[in-house]
Design a protein around this motif. Sequence first.
Motif, PDB file in Angstrom:
ATOM      1  N   TYR A  27       0.812  -1.220   0.000  1.00  0.00           N
ATOM      2  CA  TYR A  27       0.000   0.000   0.000  1.00  0.00           C
ATOM      3  C   TYR A  27       0.840   1.262   0.000  1.00  0.00           C
ATOM      4  CZ  TYR A  27      -3.860  -3.105   1.103  1.00  0.00           C
ATOM      5  OH  TYR A  27      -4.780  -4.083   1.059  1.00  0.00           O
ATOM      6  N   LYS A  28       1.919   1.197   0.821  1.00  0.00           N
ATOM      7  CA  LYS A  28       2.709   2.418   0.943  1.00  0.00           C
ATOM      8  C   LYS A  28       3.252   2.875  -0.412  1.00  0.00           C
ATOM      9  CE  LYS A  28       5.951   4.468   4.092  1.00  0.00           C
ATOM     10  NZ  LYS A  28       7.181   4.203   4.831  1.00  0.00           N
ATOM     11  N   PRO A  29       3.982   1.971  -1.133  1.00  0.00           N
ATOM     12  CA  PRO A  29       4.469   2.418  -2.450  1.00  0.00           C
ATOM     13  C   PRO A  29       3.346   2.742  -3.418  1.00  0.00           C
ATOM     14  CG  PRO A  29       4.997   0.098  -2.057  1.00  0.00           C
ATOM     15  CD  PRO A  29       4.513   0.644  -0.777  1.00  0.00           C
ATOM     16  N   LEU A  30       2.246   1.961  -3.337  1.00  0.00           N
ATOM     17  CA  LEU A  30       1.145   2.183  -4.287  1.00  0.00           C
ATOM     18  C   LEU A  30       0.479   3.534  -4.027  1.00  0.00           C
ATOM     19  CD1 LEU A  30      -0.412   0.886  -6.593  1.00  0.00           C
ATOM     20  CD2 LEU A  30      -2.020  -0.002  -4.931  1.00  0.00           C
ATOM     21  N   LEU A  31       0.196   3.823  -2.748  1.00  0.00           N
ATOM     22  CA  LEU A  31      -0.458   5.093  -2.429  1.00  0.00           C
ATOM     23  C   LEU A  31       0.457   6.271  -2.755  1.00  0.00           C
ATOM     24  CD1 LEU A  31      -2.248   4.151   0.901  1.00  0.00           C
ATOM     25  CD2 LEU A  31      -3.306   4.613  -1.306  1.00  0.00           C
ATOM     26  N   GLN A  32       1.771   6.053  -2.516  1.00  0.00           N
ATOM     27  CA  GLN A  32       2.719   7.112  -2.866  1.00  0.00           C
ATOM     28  C   GLN A  32       2.712   7.359  -4.365  1.00  0.00           C
ATOM     29  OE1 GLN A  32       6.449   5.854  -1.243  1.00  0.00           O
ATOM     30  NE2 GLN A  32       6.108   6.855   0.735  1.00  0.00           N
ATOM     31  N   MET A  33       2.685   6.248  -5.120  1.00  0.00           N
ATOM     32  CA  MET A  33       2.662   6.351  -6.583  1.00  0.00           C
ATOM     33  C   MET A  33       1.410   7.093  -7.046  1.00  0.00           C
ATOM     34  SD  MET A  33       3.867   5.482  -9.589  1.00  0.00           S
ATOM     35  CE  MET A  33       5.002   4.122  -9.469  1.00  0.00           C
ATOM     36  N   MET A  34       0.271   6.741  -6.439  1.00  0.00           N
ATOM     37  CA  MET A  34      -0.988   7.384  -6.842  1.00  0.00           C
ATOM     38  C   MET A  34      -0.956   8.878  -6.520  1.00  0.00           C
ATOM     39  SD  MET A  34      -3.642   4.403  -5.702  1.00  0.00           S
ATOM     40  CE  MET A  34      -5.193   5.149  -6.153  1.00  0.00           C
ATOM     41  N   GLU A  35      -0.369   9.197  -5.356  1.00  0.00           N
ATOM     42  CA  GLU A  35      -0.300  10.607  -4.963  1.00  0.00           C
ATOM     43  C   GLU A  35       0.627  11.368  -5.906  1.00  0.00           C
ATOM     44  OE1 GLU A  35      -2.392  11.645  -2.687  1.00  0.00           O
ATOM     45  OE2 GLU A  35      -1.730  13.636  -3.314  1.00  0.00           O
ATOM     46  N   ALA A  36       1.770  10.721  -6.234  1.00  0.00           N
ATOM     47  CA  ALA A  36       2.724  11.352  -7.146  1.00  0.00           C
ATOM     48  C   ALA A  36       2.071  11.600  -8.503  1.00  0.00           C
ATOM     49  CB  ALA A  36       3.956  10.458  -7.313  1.00  0.00           C
ATOM     50  N   ARG A  37       1.289  10.604  -8.962  1.00  0.00           N
ATOM     51  CA  ARG A  37       0.627  10.748 -10.257  1.00  0.00           C
ATOM     52  C   ARG A  37      -0.379  11.881 -10.213  1.00  0.00           C
ATOM     53  NH1 ARG A  37      -2.423   6.093 -10.871  1.00  0.00           N
ATOM     54  NH2 ARG A  37      -0.531   4.928 -11.220  1.00  0.00           N
ATOM     55  N   ARG A  38      -1.125  11.912  -9.087  1.00  0.00           N
ATOM     56  CA  ARG A  38      -2.124  12.974  -8.955  1.00  0.00           C
ATOM     57  C   ARG A  38      -1.469  14.354  -9.016  1.00  0.00           C
ATOM     58  NH1 ARG A  38      -7.045  12.976  -6.409  1.00  0.00           N
ATOM     59  NH2 ARG A  38      -6.624  10.942  -5.520  1.00  0.00           N
ATOM     60  N   SER A  39      -0.366  14.501  -8.256  1.00  0.00           N
ATOM     61  CA  SER A  39       0.272  15.815  -8.241  1.00  0.00           C
ATOM     62  C   SER A  39       0.870  16.136  -9.604  1.00  0.00           C
ATOM     63  CB  SER A  39       1.333  15.888  -7.140  1.00  0.00           C
ATOM     64  OG  SER A  39       2.239  14.842  -7.271  1.00  0.00           O
ATOM     65  N   GLN A  40       1.371  15.078 -10.291  1.00  0.00           N
ATOM     66  CA  GLN A  40       1.940  15.333 -11.619  1.00  0.00           C
ATOM     67  C   GLN A  40       0.859  15.780 -12.598  1.00  0.00           C
ATOM     68  OE1 GLN A  40       4.165  12.081 -13.310  1.00  0.00           O
ATOM     69  NE2 GLN A  40       4.252  13.115 -15.275  1.00  0.00           N
ATOM     70  N   ILE A  41      -0.304  15.114 -12.502  1.00  0.00           N
ATOM     71  CA  ILE A  41      -1.414  15.470 -13.394  1.00  0.00           C
ATOM     72  C   ILE A  41      -1.864  16.895 -13.114  1.00  0.00           C
ATOM     73  CG2 ILE A  41      -3.841  15.002 -13.895  1.00  0.00           C
ATOM     74  CD1 ILE A  41      -3.152  12.004 -13.552  1.00  0.00           C
ATOM     75  N   VAL A  42      -1.959  17.211 -11.812  1.00  0.00           N
ATOM     76  CA  VAL A  42      -2.378  18.572 -11.455  1.00  0.00           C
ATOM     77  C   VAL A  42      -1.379  19.579 -12.009  1.00  0.00           C
ATOM     78  CG1 VAL A  42      -2.623  20.143  -9.508  1.00  0.00           C
ATOM     79  CG2 VAL A  42      -3.735  17.920  -9.443  1.00  0.00           C
TER      80      VAL A  42
END
Lengths: 166, 220
Positions: A27-42
């Motif tokens: 979860y930790k790497p996955l949630l981090q990845m999702m957050e990173a993607r979200r911020s990148q998209i933003v």
Amino acid sequence: MFNINMTLIAQIINFLILMFILAKFAYKPLLQMMEARRSQIVANMEAAESDKLAAAKLREEYEQQLADAREQAQQILERANKLATETQESMLRQAREEHERLLKSAQDQIERERQKALADLRGEVVSLSMLAAAKIVGRNMDSEADVKLVREFVEKLDDASGNRPC
Amino acid sequence: MEFVHYGAREIFGGMTVNVNTLLITWLVMAIVFAIVMLATRNLQMIPGGAQNVLEAVIDFLTDLMDKNMGKEGRFMAPFIITLFLFLLVSNELGMVPGLASPTNDINTTLGMAVMVVLSVHILGCRQKGFFHHMSHFVKPHPLFLPINIIEEVSKPMTLAFRLFGNILAGEILLVVLGVLVPFVIPTAWLAFSFVVGILQALIFSILSMSYLSNAFKSGH
């Protein structure tokens, strides 16, 4: 069927073990990845938005420049037209003036020629009259006094008050 | 007629455990672990395949969490995600012939429910302090204390019995229908049970979120 026993505690422990393993490894790497993607998209969307705004501004600028250029071209054209008209008028005026001047000088010359011809004619008439008078009178009329007399007579012919003898 | 066998057996010191339930639970744990590991084995910025599916599930759950608990409840995401996946695989494993859901045992469902309610109180004490959190039991008036205690006890009970009842009833009915009408109808019931399994896992997770959200709210 409803006997509650140690299985309850065991299930809680089982679940907690599963949760901690998954949290640590997945979860930790996955949630981090999702957050990173979200911020990148933003960030990408914000960049796209600012790019769009810049492009719109640039376009507006270019359109303004184009309009200015068109206006300037129009002005230049108008000025050229005006200049052409003025030049045409001034040339016409000059031509007319030249024409008048030429006409006047021609008329003057004609007048001069006419006067000269008249004077010549007048001299001729005087000498012819003298010859005729000499024939009639029977003697030479070439003295100073005779010439004067005939000239006075001929000039009286031109007189406007005109007590013409003939 | 006995439809389900939990395999109750006494182990050291007079403690009884349901061996069948525990065995199938370990299988569920292994499956959940395998699914999650498969999906997160090779994390990509642009997700595909299993990662995409798992991310969709996680995104759905974290979205619900944000709406129920707010951003400060985000650290509970692994708890809710594991709870949902664990219950989902548990419920659906009962569809496999020869296997039974761990959630057809009241010990499993009550265990999860008690764990959720205990988490609420542990988190509440951590977030707001012991006395502030416990003061909710005497609000709006000390006379409400019995009612509040009943409410607090009824939370894990309803949570546990809803899931337990649905799954156990589904499995019993499947067996009964199989005996009575061997074709079509048991299959239809199997399909229905599949949906019920997803729904019950989801309901359990959402109610857990809503209970957990009490730990983050100060005034209620």
